[in-house]
Design an enzyme around this catalytic site. Structure first.
Site, PDB file in Angstrom:
ATOM      1  N   HIS A  56      -6.014 -17.333  22.621  1.00 17.92           N
ATOM      2  CA  HIS A  56      -6.700 -16.709  23.244  1.00 17.92           C
ATOM      3  C   HIS A  56      -8.342 -16.721  21.972  1.00 17.92           C
ATOM      4  O   HIS A  56      -9.073 -17.114  22.138  1.00 17.92           O
ATOM      5  CB  HIS A  56      -7.255 -15.383  23.336  1.00 17.92           C
ATOM      6  N   GLU A  57      -8.094 -17.252  20.988  1.00 24.79           N
ATOM      7  CA  GLU A  57      -8.314 -16.655  19.568  1.00 24.79           C
ATOM      8  C   GLU A  57      -8.763 -18.694  19.783  1.00 24.79           C
ATOM      9  O   GLU A  57     -10.177 -19.473  19.607  1.00 24.79           O
ATOM     10  CB  GLU A  57      -7.763 -17.079  18.179  1.00 24.79           C
ATOM     11  N   HIS A 112     -11.734 -19.671  22.051  1.00 21.29           N
ATOM     12  CA  HIS A 112     -13.367 -19.257  21.902  1.00 21.29           C
ATOM     13  C   HIS A 112     -13.597 -20.574  20.980  1.00 21.29           C
ATOM     14  O   HIS A 112     -14.779 -20.768  21.251  1.00 21.29           O
ATOM     15  CB  HIS A 112     -12.959 -18.166  20.447  1.00 21.29           C
TER      16      HIS A 112
END
Length: 211
Positions: A143-144, A147
């Site tokens: 998920h990170e 980004h």
């Protein structure tokens, strides 16, 4: 079955276009009804956003060291499965291996920051490494990395510019209205200034929510 949404890029562009469309509409009101120069408000808000974007990651670097028990780590210090996952994902997405740091805290947390993918930072707490299973940890880190891949740091900076500019317009309009007194011609533009300022304030809150 629900219909599939358009790609993330198309959705992001649509949201960004709507934000700047709102800003353009308020500017049109000002030009059409007031002929009111708001250059300083625009420049001030734009400079504030740009300056914050420019120095923000470095200030966060410092605050992590001052406020938390924090240290930067080499990839070799990460759990082997996590190092392999990050390396494989970064190669697949065509981005460099992010600079990694660990906060010595048992609360599970993970976040990323920076300017662009080339100088992105990935920060983990000791708790998120200890508490989660390998698969859960990889999901969080995936998920990170998302980004980073989608340039969210830059996108969010551009998006945040709209509510800040709208708030600047609101303040400028009300300050100008407060200074108006005297002739009937001057008083005539006072109410439109207040109305445009309040419209800008309402749109400021709405666009903050959109962001």
């Amino acid at each position: 079955a629900l219909p599939s949404l358009p790609s993330l890029g198309i959705r992001s562009l649509a949201v960004m276009a709507s934000l700047y469309g709102v800003l353009a509409a308020v500017c049109f009101l000002i030009v059409a009804f007031m002929n009111f120069p708001l250059g300083y408000a625009f420049l001030g808000a734009a400079f504030g956003i740009f300056f914050n974007f420019l120095i923000g990651p470095f200030m966060l670097d410092l605050s992590l060291r001052w406020v938390h028990r924090f240290r930067w780590v080499e990839p070799s210090e990460l759990p082997p499965h996590l190092r392999e996952f990050i390396n494989k994902t970064c190669i697949k997405e065509g981005i460099p291996f992010p600079r990694c740091g660990i906060i010595d805290d048992s609360n599970p947390n993970a976040f990323t920051y920076g300017h662009v993918p080339n100088n992105a930072r990935l920060v983990l707490s000791r708790g998120v490494i200890e508490i989660l299973t390998p698969e859960e940890l990889e999901a969080v880190i995936g998920h990170e990395i998302g980004h980073i891949v989608h340039w969210d740091m830059l996108v969010m900076t551009l998006a945040m510019l709209v509510p800040m500019l709208l708030y600047g317009i609101y303040r400028a309009c009300l300050r100008s209205a407060d200074r108006i007194s005297g002739s009937k011609e001057a008083e005539r533009i006072k109410l439109p200034l207040i109305v445009i300022g309040m419209i800008a304030l309402v749109l400021h809150f709405i666009t903050e929510y959109v962001v």
